[in-house]
Design an enzyme around this catalytic site. Structure first.
Site, PDB file in Angstrom:
ATOM      1  N   GLY A 134     -15.072  -0.225  11.087  1.00  0.00           N
ATOM      2  CA  GLY A 134     -14.710   0.441  12.333  1.00  0.00           C
ATOM      3  C   GLY A 134     -13.503  -0.144  13.030  1.00  0.00           C
ATOM      4  N   TYR A 158      -7.618  10.284  10.228  1.00  0.00           N
ATOM      5  CA  TYR A 158      -7.005  10.857  11.425  1.00  0.00           C
ATOM      6  C   TYR A 158      -7.658  12.186  11.809  1.00  0.00           C
ATOM      7  CZ  TYR A 158      -3.424   7.314  10.642  1.00  0.00           C
ATOM      8  OH  TYR A 158      -2.763   6.129  10.451  1.00  0.00           O
ATOM      9  N   TYR A 202      -2.887  -0.831  10.261  1.00  0.00           N
ATOM     10  CA  TYR A 202      -3.324  -1.341   8.965  1.00  0.00           C
ATOM     11  C   TYR A 202      -4.505  -2.275   9.155  1.00  0.00           C
ATOM     12  CZ  TYR A 202      -3.216  -3.053   4.188  1.00  0.00           C
ATOM     13  OH  TYR A 202      -3.550  -3.350   2.885  1.00  0.00           O
ATOM     14  N   VAL A 203      -5.493  -2.099   8.303  1.00  0.00           N
ATOM     15  CA  VAL A 203      -6.653  -2.987   8.256  1.00  0.00           C
ATOM     16  C   VAL A 203      -6.726  -3.547   6.844  1.00  0.00           C
ATOM     17  CG1 VAL A 203      -9.170  -3.128   8.437  1.00  0.00           C
ATOM     18  CG2 VAL A 203      -7.877  -1.713  10.059  1.00  0.00           C
ATOM     19  N   GLU A 207       3.583   2.857  15.281  1.00  0.00           N
ATOM     20  CA  GLU A 207       4.467   2.597  14.142  1.00  0.00           C
ATOM     21  C   GLU A 207       3.654   2.229  12.910  1.00  0.00           C
ATOM     22  OE1 GLU A 207       7.923   2.243  11.887  1.00  0.00           O
ATOM     23  OE2 GLU A 207       7.581   3.208  13.803  1.00  0.00           O
ATOM     24  N   ASN A 266      -1.145  10.125   1.486  1.00  0.00           N
ATOM     25  CA  ASN A 266      -2.128   9.143   1.939  1.00  0.00           C
ATOM     26  C   ASN A 266      -3.408   9.845   2.422  1.00  0.00           C
ATOM     27  OD1 ASN A 266      -3.512   6.975   2.988  1.00  0.00           O
ATOM     28  ND2 ASN A 266      -1.767   6.148   4.111  1.00  0.00           N
ATOM     29  N   GLY A 307     -10.209   0.183  12.305  1.00  0.00           N
ATOM     30  CA  GLY A 307      -9.156   1.178  12.493  1.00  0.00           C
ATOM     31  C   GLY A 307      -9.471   2.083  13.674  1.00  0.00           C
ATOM     32  N   TYR A 367       0.829  -1.210   0.000  1.00  0.00           N
ATOM     33  CA  TYR A 367       0.000   0.000   0.000  1.00  0.00           C
ATOM     34  C   TYR A 367       0.864   1.261   0.000  1.00  0.00           C
ATOM     35  CZ  TYR A 367      -3.376   3.509   1.473  1.00  0.00           C
ATOM     36  OH  TYR A 367      -4.148   4.645   1.543  1.00  0.00           O
ATOM     37  N   GLU A 368       1.961   1.225   0.761  1.00  0.00           N
ATOM     38  CA  GLU A 368       2.836   2.393   0.857  1.00  0.00           C
ATOM     39  C   GLU A 368       3.891   2.439  -0.250  1.00  0.00           C
ATOM     40  OE1 GLU A 368       4.322   2.682   4.877  1.00  0.00           O
ATOM     41  OE2 GLU A 368       2.381   3.425   5.589  1.00  0.00           O
TER      42      GLU A 368
END
Length: 166
Positions: A103, A139, A94-95, A91, A132, A105, A33-34
């Site tokens: 829900g 957040y 991730y889901v 750190e 992202n 996360g 993903y990253e």
């Protein structure tokens, strides 16, 4: 942390021995993903030593659904010289993509916030990649604020070794 059954029957709990394959699979998925699919050097044995060794230095909470680990929050303690208290550094959160929107996360973040409050810690911090947008939106929705005046710095590889020899 006390195990908590979520509204859909999934279980939110502290990681335990035997979870390493599921945790590592989600670490690999996060790396994809990253946009760093080949960057993970971690192994199940390394996770065992880190999370469950004689003196753990990192910790994890997981969401388990139908016997599979579908969400992870890996964290460790920080210390603020200004507040004189520890805090939690997240750190990785991730889901699994197929499990998002349930829900998990938010539940993981709430569990870590509860750890902070219960232990008297005054900070819960993490970084997010500036591209992202889904995570940044998440957040902001839970009330997190960016610390735009701070820039993360890192030493690795040859530069780390050069400084160590100085």
């Amino acid at each position: 942390m006390t195990d908590r059954t979520l509204s859909d029957g999934a279980l939110l709990r502290a990681a335990r021995t035997g979870d390493e394959p599921g945790i590592l699979a989600l670490i690999h998925a996060l790396a994809v993903y990253e946009r760093e699919p080949d960057a993970v050097e971690n192994t199940e044995a390394m996770l065992t030593a880190t999370l469950f060794g004689d003196e753990p230095r990192a910790f994890a909470h997981v969401v388990e659904r139908d016997g599979a680990i579908v969400g992870i929050a890996l964290w460790f303690l920080t210390y603020s010289t200004w507040t004189g208290t520890h805090g939690i550094w997240l750190e990785d959160l991730y889901v699994d993509e197929a499990q998002r929107g349930r829900g998990y996360g938010r539940a993981l973040m709430a569990a870590l916030a509860a750890e902070c409050v219960a232990r008297g810690y005054r900070r819960f911090e993490w970084t997010v990649l500036d591209w992202n947008e889904p995570s940044i939106g998440f957040y902001r929705a839970i009330g997190a604020e960016p610390l735009s005046e701070w820039t993360t710095q890192r030493l690795t590889g040859d530069r780390l070794e050069q400084l160590a020899r100085a």
